[in-house]
Design an enzyme around this catalytic site. Sequence first.
Site, mmCIF file in Angstrom:
data_model
loop_
_atom_site.group_PDB
_atom_site.id
_atom_site.type_symbol
_atom_site.label_atom_id
_atom_site.label_comp_id
_atom_site.label_asym_id
_atom_site.label_seq_id
_atom_site.Cartn_x
_atom_site.Cartn_y
_atom_site.Cartn_z
ATOM 1 N N HIS A 67 44.603 38.404 36.405
ATOM 2 C CA HIS A 67 44.028 39.464 37.238
ATOM 3 C C HIS A 67 44.101 39.078 38.718
ATOM 4 O O HIS A 67 44.287 37.912 39.050
ATOM 5 C CB HIS A 67 42.555 39.705 36.876
ATOM 6 C CG HIS A 67 42.359 40.547 35.651
ATOM 7 N ND1 HIS A 67 42.341 40.011 34.392
ATOM 8 C CD2 HIS A 67 42.186 41.884 35.502
ATOM 9 C CE1 HIS A 67 42.155 40.981 33.511
ATOM 10 N NE2 HIS A 67 42.068 42.127 34.151
ATOM 11 N N THR A 91 38.623 42.359 28.730
ATOM 12 C CA THR A 91 39.726 42.736 27.835
ATOM 13 C C THR A 91 40.166 41.544 26.993
ATOM 14 O O THR A 91 40.487 41.704 25.806
ATOM 15 C CB THR A 91 40.915 43.254 28.658
ATOM 16 O OG1 THR A 91 40.445 44.317 29.472
ATOM 17 C CG2 THR A 91 42.036 43.728 27.773
ATOM 18 N N LYS A 109 38.620 39.178 41.237
ATOM 19 C CA LYS A 109 37.840 39.308 39.999
ATOM 20 C C LYS A 109 36.838 38.161 39.876
ATOM 21 O O LYS A 109 37.189 37.006 40.133
ATOM 22 C CB LYS A 109 38.781 39.339 38.778
ATOM 23 C CG LYS A 109 38.052 39.612 37.482
ATOM 24 C CD LYS A 109 38.992 40.068 36.389
ATOM 25 C CE LYS A 109 38.264 40.251 35.067
ATOM 26 N NZ LYS A 109 37.229 41.293 35.127
#
Length: 267
Positions: A155, A166, A159
């Site tokens: 990511h 997920t 983040k």
Amino acid sequence: MRLAVVGAAGRMGQALIQAIDAVDGAVLAAAVERSGSDAIGRDAGELAGAGHAGIAVTDDPVAAFSAADGLLDFTAPAVSVDFSALSADAGIAHVIGTTGLNAAQDDAIRANAARTPIVKSGNMSLGVNLLAVLVQQAAKALDAADWDIEVVEMHHKHKVDAPSGTAYLLGEAAARGRGVSLSDNSVRVRDGQTGPRPKGTIGFATLRGGSVVGEHSVLLAGEGEMVELTHRALDRSIFARGAVKAALWARGRDPGLYSMLDVLGIS
Ligand code: NAD
């Protein structure tokens, strides 16, 4: 359906405002940010680059929810717990995309779901939820004695939680396929002299950098062969469209805690 967006100035908040604008049957009723945010008082549509909406961003969630039939919430764990109590008080559907909740926070949301329909998922996209079904099937088909499962995710650099919601969702799917509990069989961090890989575990690896929206692979590694199941999110709009779809689906349902698999009708 009149929808309130909380975390309206965030990356997902802006994508949600754009998605509401694009979906028939959904209208933006309110936009909420934390007190002190620069976004308070600004037009929510203009903030999201979706044109003038005539809705000023507010820091008063109670007033905002009284004007809405549903709430889209991609914020932070403690904030989503607080909003789940407020949405239950208001009797409106609550869609939670926030990740990184601990067990006590999950329990608090489950308790509030006894009073209103809540759809919660670590990933609102159709593709990832389909991937979870495929991962469950693969994990069931491939013997844990011979096949190692690793979940790899990447990511963007902003983040704040790891592994991603997920990655957990996919790890849970693999554990379900094997008929084991993820919490008892996962390896989330490796560093130094780790020793050989414990048989039957589900491993996680986290990469962070740049502007990557979200990439997830589940690797099933056997002797002399490897199966890779991958999803790449190219745009945040996939999560936002899924969240709006979840709200439309949840409206008028019985109270309860639902997942995107319920919304999408895949299993
Ligand atoms: P972000 O930091 O850009 O946005 C979060 C926003 O929430 C910020 O604007 C912040 O000011 C606001 N906020 C904080 N406290 C608040 C309060 N009390 N009231 C109102 N607003 C408040 O983060 P992001 O990238 O948009 O991600 C948000 C969450 O969504 C993260 O947990 C992320 O992992 C998750 N996420 C989930 C999915 C999914 O499909 N489930 C997809 C993408 C991101």
